[in-house]
Structure formats: C-alpha cells, structure tokens
Design a protein around this motif. Structure first.
Motif, PDB file in Angstrom:
ATOM      1  N   ILE A   1     -12.080  -2.857  -1.774  1.00  0.00           N
ATOM      2  CA  ILE A   1     -12.424  -1.964  -2.882  1.00  0.00           C
ATOM      3  C   ILE A   1     -13.885  -2.125  -3.264  1.00  0.00           C
ATOM      4  O   ILE A   1     -14.610  -1.139  -3.482  1.00  0.00           O
ATOM      5  CB  ILE A   1     -11.509  -2.248  -4.090  1.00  0.00           C
ATOM      6  CG1 ILE A   1     -10.062  -1.825  -3.766  1.00  0.00           C
ATOM      7  CG2 ILE A   1     -11.998  -1.497  -5.324  1.00  0.00           C
ATOM      8  CD1 ILE A   1      -9.072  -2.189  -4.835  1.00  0.00           C
TER       9      ILE A   1
ATOM     10  N   GLU B   1     -16.055  -0.484  -0.708  1.00  0.00           N
ATOM     11  CA  GLU B   1     -16.054   0.964  -0.883  1.00  0.00           C
ATOM     12  C   GLU B   1     -16.972   1.383  -2.034  1.00  0.00           C
ATOM     13  O   GLU B   1     -17.698   2.376  -1.943  1.00  0.00           O
ATOM     14  CB  GLU B   1     -14.627   1.457  -1.160  1.00  0.00           C
ATOM     15  CG  GLU B   1     -13.725   1.469   0.052  1.00  0.00           C
ATOM     16  CD  GLU B   1     -12.378   2.082  -0.273  1.00  0.00           C
ATOM     17  OE1 GLU B   1     -11.819   1.773  -1.342  1.00  0.00           O
ATOM     18  OE2 GLU B   1     -11.897   2.876   0.537  1.00  0.00           O
ATOM     19  N   ARG B   2     -16.945   0.600  -3.109  1.00  0.00           N
ATOM     20  CA  ARG B   2     -17.803   0.924  -4.254  1.00  0.00           C
ATOM     21  C   ARG B   2     -19.285   0.784  -3.894  1.00  0.00           C
ATOM     22  O   ARG B   2     -20.109   1.591  -4.322  1.00  0.00           O
ATOM     23  CB  ARG B   2     -17.454   0.022  -5.434  1.00  0.00           C
ATOM     24  CG  ARG B   2     -16.083   0.339  -6.055  1.00  0.00           C
ATOM     25  CD  ARG B   2     -15.752  -0.604  -7.189  1.00  0.00           C
ATOM     26  NE  ARG B   2     -14.463  -0.274  -7.787  1.00  0.00           N
ATOM     27  CZ  ARG B   2     -13.901  -0.980  -8.759  1.00  0.00           C
ATOM     28  NH1 ARG B   2     -14.516  -2.058  -9.239  1.00  0.00           N
ATOM     29  NH2 ARG B   2     -12.723  -0.619  -9.255  1.00  0.00           N
TER      30      ARG B   2
ATOM     31  N   ARG C   1      -7.726  -7.085  -0.577  1.00  0.00           N
ATOM     32  CA  ARG C   1      -7.706  -5.744  -1.163  1.00  0.00           C
ATOM     33  C   ARG C   1      -8.910  -5.537  -2.078  1.00  0.00           C
ATOM     34  O   ARG C   1      -9.577  -4.502  -2.034  1.00  0.00           O
ATOM     35  CB  ARG C   1      -6.423  -5.545  -1.958  1.00  0.00           C
ATOM     36  CG  ARG C   1      -6.209  -4.131  -2.479  1.00  0.00           C
ATOM     37  CD  ARG C   1      -4.953  -4.041  -3.325  1.00  0.00           C
ATOM     38  NE  ARG C   1      -5.119  -4.783  -4.557  1.00  0.00           N
ATOM     39  CZ  ARG C   1      -5.718  -4.283  -5.659  1.00  0.00           C
ATOM     40  NH1 ARG C   1      -6.213  -3.058  -5.632  1.00  0.00           N
ATOM     41  NH2 ARG C   1      -5.835  -5.001  -6.733  1.00  0.00           N
ATOM     42  N   ARG C   2      -9.232  -6.552  -2.874  1.00  0.00           N
ATOM     43  CA  ARG C   2     -10.374  -6.433  -3.773  1.00  0.00           C
ATOM     44  C   ARG C   2     -11.687  -6.347  -3.003  1.00  0.00           C
ATOM     45  O   ARG C   2     -12.600  -5.615  -3.392  1.00  0.00           O
ATOM     46  CB  ARG C   2     -10.412  -7.627  -4.735  1.00  0.00           C
ATOM     47  CG  ARG C   2      -9.274  -7.620  -5.756  1.00  0.00           C
ATOM     48  CD  ARG C   2      -9.396  -8.789  -6.725  1.00  0.00           C
ATOM     49  NE  ARG C   2      -8.323  -8.781  -7.709  1.00  0.00           N
ATOM     50  CZ  ARG C   2      -8.216  -9.678  -8.691  1.00  0.00           C
ATOM     51  NH1 ARG C   2      -9.123 -10.641  -8.801  1.00  0.00           N
ATOM     52  NH2 ARG C   2      -7.216  -9.606  -9.540  1.00  0.00           N
TER      53      ARG C   2
END
Length: 276
Positions: free
Chosen positions: A76, A79-80, A72-73
């Motif tokens: 994320i 995406e960043r 999940r990290r």
C-alpha cells in the motif's frame, strides 16, 4: 462408593500428611515476614518466567499474521509513493488531458490480491513457487506477482485453489523494465548466479546511467503496471557485442525470506488480449 471408601482408608495417612503440611506452610508464611517475602519473591519469579514463555509462544504463533499485514502495508505504501510520483510528474511538466486520463486509468485498473507462498525453490536454475490463490480467486496465467519490496514473478499455471509462479529467478523469466525518470528500457533476466542480482540488457550506449539508479517496470505489457520497483543498478558493463549496456541490478526482493506476496489483477488484461 465402596471403592472410594477403601481408597481413603488405604491412603488416609498420606492425606493427613498433606493436610498438615499445608497447614504448617500456611502458618509459617502468615506469622513470619521473612519467609513470606521469600515465598512471594520465588513465586513471582516462577510465574513471571511462565508468563514470558507464554508470551514468546504467542508472539511466534502470531508472526505469520503480522508478516502478512506488514507485506500488505508495504505494498500500500509503495502504491502511494507511485501515486505521489505520478502526481508530481503531472504537476511539473505540461501534460495533455489524454495523458492524464490514461495515467488515472492505469492507476485504477489494477487491484492487489494477497497470497501466501506454500512451496518454493531458489537454488535451481529454473525455480518455481506455489501460492495459495487460484482460479476460484480470480487468478489466471500471465498475472504479475509482487511484494512490498518489488517484483516477484509471473503466474505460470493455475488450479482452482493454487497457482504456480515463475519467479524472476528462472532462466526463461523476462520482464520489461526501464530506468526511473527516463524512457530507456530493456529486459530483466537472471543468469542463475546470485539470487539477489539480475541483469537488464539492451540499454543504449548514449543512456546516462549511474550506480544506484532505480529500475522499475516499464508498463509495456498487461502483466505489470508501470512504475513498480524492481531493484537498483549495482554495476554498468558493456554487452558482449559492445553495442549496448548491460546493467547488474540488485533486486529489491530477497527470495530466500519471501513468504507473503500480492497478485496484480489488472482489469484491462482481458481487453488487451482480445485485441486483433
């Protein structure tokens, strides 16, 4: 009660022996420093070994949750990175208001639904995966599947609680990709060989390509938004007809170790499919 009394009478010698042994050991450890230190050292070693074994078991049991959290990290962070690259592009070239608005819509329209692979194959010509998300979770056919290291595949069919995924490692998989930083695009296919390598076809001969260039999703469909990492160019060869390049791409996803994934839920998908 009578049975208890009979038991005590029958085994009272053993009880007395055990009691005297405990008393003797207690006196030995209390009045002899050497034996006491040896006892403490031995018990500490045993307890420490038991604690280490217990810690190892607990760490192993918690690996699933840790892997899910790391996946999940990773997504994320990816995406960043993409958001920062988009913002850098916006600041370094002249974009119209409409272009910026469309970029913001594309970034805000998709959400990621975490899922876990419950069954998968990687050694066949046509591989499939099963994830623990289905119609009740909002998953439908033709949704993209990604993980923290790249594109995984596309949802093929669903049930209330599970979904079948056609991964990149499937002879009929075809994903529109482009070279990062350019408008050259082609379609990613897997030829059934190395599960870590796929090919992108139909890249024009005038395209400037070098080993290590990033291959990403083009965004030319409602399955994947643009800019998702696919892999890196490992080799550039001419196509069989000599009219274009074929890129050998080192995939970012190691399917043999893949466990946790994300479903790309794009809110624009139904609207795009409803167009005449």
């Amino acid at each position: 009660m009578k049975a208890l009394v009979d038991f005590i009478i029958r085994y009272h010698y053993w009880a007395l022996f055990a009691f005297l042994e405990i008393v003797s050991v207690n006196m030995l450890l209390r009045w002899n420093d050497y034996q006491r230190s040896l006892w403490f050292a031995t018990t500490t070693e045993v307890v420490g070994g038991v604690r280490m074994a217990e810690s190892s078991v607990l760490q192993y049991v918690s690996l699933r949750d840790r892997n899910a959290e790391l996946a999940r990290r990773n997504v994320i962070l990816e995406e960043r990175v993409e958001a920062l690259q988009a913002e850098l592009t916006r600041l370094t070239h002249d974009s119209t208001y409409a272009e910026r608005a469309m970029m913001e819509v594309a970034a805000d329209s998709a959400r990621l639904l975490p899922a876990r692979i419950v069954d998968a194959t990687i050694a066949r010509r046509d591989n499939f995966m099963v994830i623990d998300r289905g119609e009740d979770d909002g998953v439908s056919a033709e949704m993209g599947i990604v993980c923290g290291t790249g594109v995984v595949g596309i949802v093929y069919g669903t049930s209330p609680h599970f979904s079948i995924v056609m991964p990149v490692l499937h002879s009929k998989s075809s994903i529109s990709c482009r070279l990062r930083g350019s408008d050259y695009f082609g379609y990613l296919h897997w030829d059934g060989g190395d599960p870590l390598t796929a090919v992108v076809e139909d890249i024009p001969l005038h395209a400037e390509i070098k080993k290590g260039d990033v291959v990403e999703t083009s965004g030319y469909s409602a399955v994947f938004p643009a800019g998702l990492f696919v892999g890196r160019v490992a080799e550039v060869v001419h196509s069989d007809d000599g009219l274009s390049y074929t890129l050998l791409v080192r995939l970012g996803v190691d399917f043999g170790r893949l466990r946790d994934v994300m479903v790309v839920v794009d809110e624009r998908k139904k609207e795009m499919e409803g167009l005449p």
